[in-house]
Design an enzyme around this catalytic site. Structure first.
Site, PDB file in Angstrom:
ATOM      1  CG  ASN A   1       6.822 -24.830  -8.041  1.00 33.70           C
ATOM      2  OD1 ASN A   1       7.073 -23.933  -8.832  1.00 33.70           O
ATOM      3  ND2 ASN A   1       7.592 -25.122  -7.031  1.00 33.70           N
TER       4      ASN A   1
ATOM      5  CG  HIS B   1      11.616 -25.122 -11.443  1.00 30.67           C
ATOM      6  ND1 HIS B   1      12.476 -24.808 -10.427  1.00 30.67           N
ATOM      7  CD2 HIS B   1      12.292 -24.985 -12.586  1.00 30.67           C
ATOM      8  CE1 HIS B   1      13.632 -24.492 -10.962  1.00 30.67           C
ATOM      9  NE2 HIS B   1      13.549 -24.600 -12.261  1.00 30.67           N
TER      10      HIS B   1
ATOM     11  CG  ASP C   1      12.698 -20.960  -9.086  1.00 27.30           C
ATOM     12  OD1 ASP C   1      12.207 -21.526  -8.084  1.00 27.30           O
ATOM     13  OD2 ASP C   1      13.623 -21.451  -9.747  1.00 27.30           O
TER      14      ASP C   1
ATOM     15  CD  GLU D   1       6.430 -24.112   0.066  1.00 30.09           C
ATOM     16  OE1 GLU D   1       7.604 -24.477  -0.185  1.00 30.09           O
ATOM     17  OE2 GLU D   1       5.496 -24.900   0.247  1.00 30.09           O
TER      18      GLU D   1
END
Ligand SMILES: [Mg+2]
Length: 308
Positions: A182, A187, A191, A218
């Protein structure tokens, strides 16, 4: 249109005049909290868990782009929607804000009625999403089962397996070095990766009663009724190797050029009507061991707390 009075909006701006203006504008629609700099914004976001953040970009200490990155890097705040309110009005600035995960971008000087309507729209869609998530028990990011659905399935399967004297297996799965992924790629990319992993895990779970769910961040969980310990352990190892086999590049992993997972699992014979909390703890301990052993591995325990 009736708005939910319980919703809270955090207004972040270094200029008092802007904070006051925005607060007055929104006071009828929601509760308002204020922050005058980036550090205070992060602190208040943590403590209040607002439904929406209006975030100024130009601030003297930590600017808005850095604030949103810190919010998105933290499990406790990453799901909070952010609208940038900025005097920077180039397409590149707007694009950057949206790339960092903002849901909207409003340029200053803003039109009060437009700000108000956009905030209302976001609060309402946020409210609807929560309602739907709770009804459908679906995680909105990955579209697999959410934690609530898992909790219910665990209670049901525990009772059923206890009654029918069948084994029950649970695995906890953690994406290796996800925070580094990330931090490195942003981000939105994080995702996307979580969705790919969720999809792959779902492909493996086809028997009725089997469930894969996003536990949070996660972490994923896998619930397998009526599997022998050996069969469950095999499935765990297959999952691990299939994720590695996707060869999704992970430029910031300390252990592999690709995305990998660590998996800890446990099989037991449930007894009684109440889920033994040691069941989850045992799977979590196995996961911890898999990580301590170098990650990208699966580790299975059979009846570690002697319930059978
Ligand atoms: Mg400013």
């Amino acid at each position: 249109m009736t708005m939910n009075q319980q919703q809270t909006v955090l207004v972040v701006d270094d200029e008092k005049q802007n904070r006051t203006l925005l607060a007055e504008l929104l006071v009828d629609d929601c509760r308002i909290a204020l922050a005058k700099n980036g550090a205070q914004a992060l602190e208040r976001a943590h403590e209040l868990q607002p439904d929406l953040i209006l975030l100024d970009v130009m601030m003297p200490d930590i600017n808005g782009y850095d604030v949103i990155q810190a919010l998105k890097a933290d499990d406790a705040t990453r799901q909070i929607p952010v609208i940038f309110i900025s005097a920077l009005d180039s397409t590149a600035d707007e694009e950057r804000g949206l790339d960092l995960g903002a849901v909207d971008y409003i340029t200053k000087p803003f039109h009060p009625s437009i700000v108000r309507k956009r905030v209302r729209n976001h609060l309402q869609s946020c409210h609807h999403r929560h309602l739907l998530e709770n009804l459908a028990k679906i995680d909105s990011l990955t579209e697999i089962a959410n934690r609530r659905r898992y909790d219910e399935a665990l209670e049901n399967e525990w009772r059923r397996c206890s009654r029918t004297h069948s084994p029950l297996s649970l695995a906890i799965i953690d994406v290796d070095h996800f925070k580094a992924y990330n931090d490195h790629l942003g981000h939105a990319e994080g995702d996307r990766m979580l969705r790919l992993i969720a999809k792959k895990l779902s492909d493996f779970v086809r028997r009725p009663g089997d469930l894969v769910a996003r536990y949070g961040g996660e972490e994923f969980v896998l619930l397998l009724p009526n599997s022998s310990s050996a069969a469950a352990a095999n499935l765990g190892e297959e999952l691990r190797s299939s994720i590695e086999g996707l060869r999704l590049p992970h430029p910031a992993s300390a252990i592999s050029p690709y995305i990998t997972i660590s998996l800890g699992g446990v099989t037991t014979q449930p007894s009684g009507g109440e889920v033994d909390p040691q069941f989850f703890q045992a799977a979590d301990a196995a996961l911890y061991e898999a990580k301590a052993g170098g990650r990208n591995r699966s580790l299975w325990r059979n009846d570690p707390f002697g319930a059978a």
